[in-house]
Write a protein that holds these residues in place. Structure first.
Motif, PDB file in Angstrom:
ATOM      1  N   LEU A  14      48.989  -9.051  10.403  1.00 38.59           N
ATOM      2  CA  LEU A  14      48.081 -10.127   9.983  1.00 38.59           C
ATOM      3  C   LEU A  14      47.858 -10.107   8.476  1.00 38.59           C
ATOM      4  CD1 LEU A  14      45.393 -10.185  12.815  1.00 38.59           C
ATOM      5  CD2 LEU A  14      47.338 -11.743  12.480  1.00 38.59           C
ATOM      6  N   ALA A  15      47.713  -8.915   7.902  1.00 35.90           N
ATOM      7  CA  ALA A  15      47.521  -8.805   6.450  1.00 35.90           C
ATOM      8  C   ALA A  15      48.777  -9.274   5.714  1.00 35.90           C
ATOM      9  CB  ALA A  15      47.173  -7.370   6.069  1.00 35.90           C
ATOM     10  N   HIS A  16      49.942  -8.864   6.208  1.00 34.13           N
ATOM     11  CA  HIS A  16      51.196  -9.271   5.569  1.00 34.13           C
ATOM     12  C   HIS A  16      51.398 -10.783   5.713  1.00 34.13           C
ATOM     13  CE1 HIS A  16      55.176  -8.733   3.909  1.00 34.13           C
ATOM     14  NE2 HIS A  16      55.659  -9.495   4.884  1.00 34.13           N
ATOM     15  N   GLN A  17      51.114 -11.299   6.894  1.00 32.62           N
ATOM     16  CA  GLN A  17      51.242 -12.743   7.140  1.00 32.62           C
ATOM     17  C   GLN A  17      50.340 -13.537   6.187  1.00 32.62           C
ATOM     18  OE1 GLN A  17      51.187 -15.224  11.111  1.00 32.62           O
ATOM     19  NE2 GLN A  17      49.133 -14.538  10.638  1.00 32.62           N
ATOM     20  N   THR A  18      49.121 -13.069   5.996  1.00 28.91           N
ATOM     21  CA  THR A  18      48.187 -13.743   5.090  1.00 28.91           C
ATOM     22  C   THR A  18      48.737 -13.770   3.674  1.00 28.91           C
ATOM     23  OG1 THR A  18      46.309 -13.126   6.464  1.00 28.91           O
ATOM     24  CG2 THR A  18      45.829 -13.695   4.164  1.00 28.91           C
ATOM     25  N   ARG A  19      49.312 -12.641   3.236  1.00 30.56           N
ATOM     26  CA  ARG A  19      49.897 -12.604   1.890  1.00 30.56           C
ATOM     27  C   ARG A  19      51.072 -13.584   1.784  1.00 30.56           C
ATOM     28  NH1 ARG A  19      48.481  -7.090   2.624  1.00 30.56           N
ATOM     29  NH2 ARG A  19      50.564  -6.543   3.337  1.00 30.56           N
TER      30      ARG A  19
ATOM     31  N   LEU B 186      62.191  -7.789   5.313  1.00 29.71           N
ATOM     32  CA  LEU B 186      61.077  -8.707   5.100  1.00 29.71           C
ATOM     33  C   LEU B 186      61.183  -9.354   3.732  1.00 29.71           C
ATOM     34  CD1 LEU B 186      58.126  -6.470   6.329  1.00 29.71           C
ATOM     35  CD2 LEU B 186      59.151  -8.387   7.534  1.00 29.71           C
ATOM     36  N   ASP B 187      60.726 -10.590   3.654  1.00 25.05           N
ATOM     37  CA  ASP B 187      60.608 -11.225   2.343  1.00 25.05           C
ATOM     38  C   ASP B 187      59.539 -10.484   1.557  1.00 25.05           C
ATOM     39  OD1 ASP B 187      62.524 -13.050   2.940  1.00 25.05           O
ATOM     40  OD2 ASP B 187      61.176 -14.766   3.093  1.00 25.05           O
ATOM     41  N   THR B 188      59.808 -10.285   0.297  1.00 24.55           N
ATOM     42  CA  THR B 188      58.819  -9.619  -0.546  1.00 24.55           C
ATOM     43  C   THR B 188      57.807 -10.634  -1.036  1.00 24.55           C
ATOM     44  OG1 THR B 188      60.199  -9.917  -2.488  1.00 24.55           O
ATOM     45  CG2 THR B 188      60.421  -7.831  -1.306  1.00 24.55           C
ATOM     46  N   ILE B 189      56.685 -10.124  -1.401  1.00 25.72           N
ATOM     47  CA  ILE B 189      55.620 -10.962  -1.924  1.00 25.72           C
ATOM     48  C   ILE B 189      55.538 -10.659  -3.411  1.00 25.72           C
ATOM     49  CG2 ILE B 189      53.168 -11.512  -1.778  1.00 25.72           C
ATOM     50  CD1 ILE B 189      53.393 -10.426   1.157  1.00 25.72           C
ATOM     51  N   GLU B 190      55.961 -11.624  -4.206  1.00 21.45           N
ATOM     52  CA  GLU B 190      56.038 -11.428  -5.644  1.00 21.45           C
ATOM     53  C   GLU B 190      54.676 -11.079  -6.224  1.00 21.45           C
ATOM     54  OE1 GLU B 190      57.896 -14.850  -7.349  1.00 21.45           O
ATOM     55  OE2 GLU B 190      59.357 -14.910  -5.717  1.00 21.45           O
ATOM     56  N   GLY B 191      54.655 -10.029  -7.020  1.00 22.93           N
ATOM     57  CA  GLY B 191      53.430  -9.643  -7.689  1.00 22.93           C
ATOM     58  C   GLY B 191      52.487  -8.803  -6.855  1.00 22.93           C
ATOM     59  N   TYR B 192      52.822  -8.595  -5.563  1.00 22.05           N
ATOM     60  CA  TYR B 192      51.930  -7.795  -4.718  1.00 22.05           C
ATOM     61  C   TYR B 192      52.178  -6.316  -4.954  1.00 22.05           C
ATOM     62  CZ  TYR B 192      49.924  -5.473  -0.693  1.00 22.05           C
ATOM     63  OH  TYR B 192      49.207  -4.618   0.115  1.00 22.05           O
ATOM     64  N   VAL B 193      51.118  -5.594  -5.240  1.00 22.77           N
ATOM     65  CA  VAL B 193      51.180  -4.151  -5.403  1.00 22.77           C
ATOM     66  C   VAL B 193      50.185  -3.555  -4.413  1.00 22.77           C
ATOM     67  CG1 VAL B 193      50.839  -2.222  -6.993  1.00 22.77           C
ATOM     68  CG2 VAL B 193      51.723  -4.403  -7.846  1.00 22.77           C
ATOM     69  N   PRO B 194      50.671  -2.709  -3.465  1.00 22.94           N
ATOM     70  CA  PRO B 194      49.741  -2.118  -2.499  1.00 22.94           C
ATOM     71  C   PRO B 194      48.621  -1.362  -3.209  1.00 22.94           C
ATOM     72  CG  PRO B 194      52.003  -1.621  -1.916  1.00 22.94           C
ATOM     73  CD  PRO B 194      52.024  -2.259  -3.279  1.00 22.94           C
TER      74      PRO B 194
END
Length: 103
Positions: free
Chosen positions: A43-48, A79-87
């Motif tokens: 759910l968190a990944h989907q939201t991003r 998985l597709d990456t989320i640009e600019g996302y840093v855990p």
């Protein structure tokens, strides 16, 4: 007693979801093969993905894309990456405070 499932993502017995999160056969599969932990992470990944890629859930192609990404997420696929996302990583001071609290 909490119900457990052998989680498809983590390959171990983990607490299960209480109800199917989706309708139909796909929801039953998730209920019986995906842990609550893995579902929350999805759910968190989907939201991003929705936010970063400006997806509309009214668009059938967006829903199909998310369904494919969900399958990849739970099956260890690419998985597709989320640009600019840093855990998030805990700040050094936060870790020290956490250590002091646990003593």
């Amino acid at each position: 007693m909490t119900r457990t499932v052998f989680c498809q993502k983590y390959q171990q017995e983990l607490p299960a979801l209480e109800i199917a999160p989706l309708p139909g056969a796909k929801g039953e599969h998730v209920l019986n093969h995906i842990s609550a932990k893995a579902w929350q992470e999805w759910l968190a990944h989907q939201t991003r993905l929705i936010n970063e890629k400006h997806l509309s859930l009214f668009d059938p192609s967006s829903r199909k894309y998310l369904s494919t990404q969900m399958e990849n997420f739970f099956n260890g696929g690419e998985l597709d990456t989320i640009e600019g996302y840093v855990p998030e990583t805990p700040a050094p001071d936060a870790q020290k405070n956490s250590d002091n609290i646990n003593k």
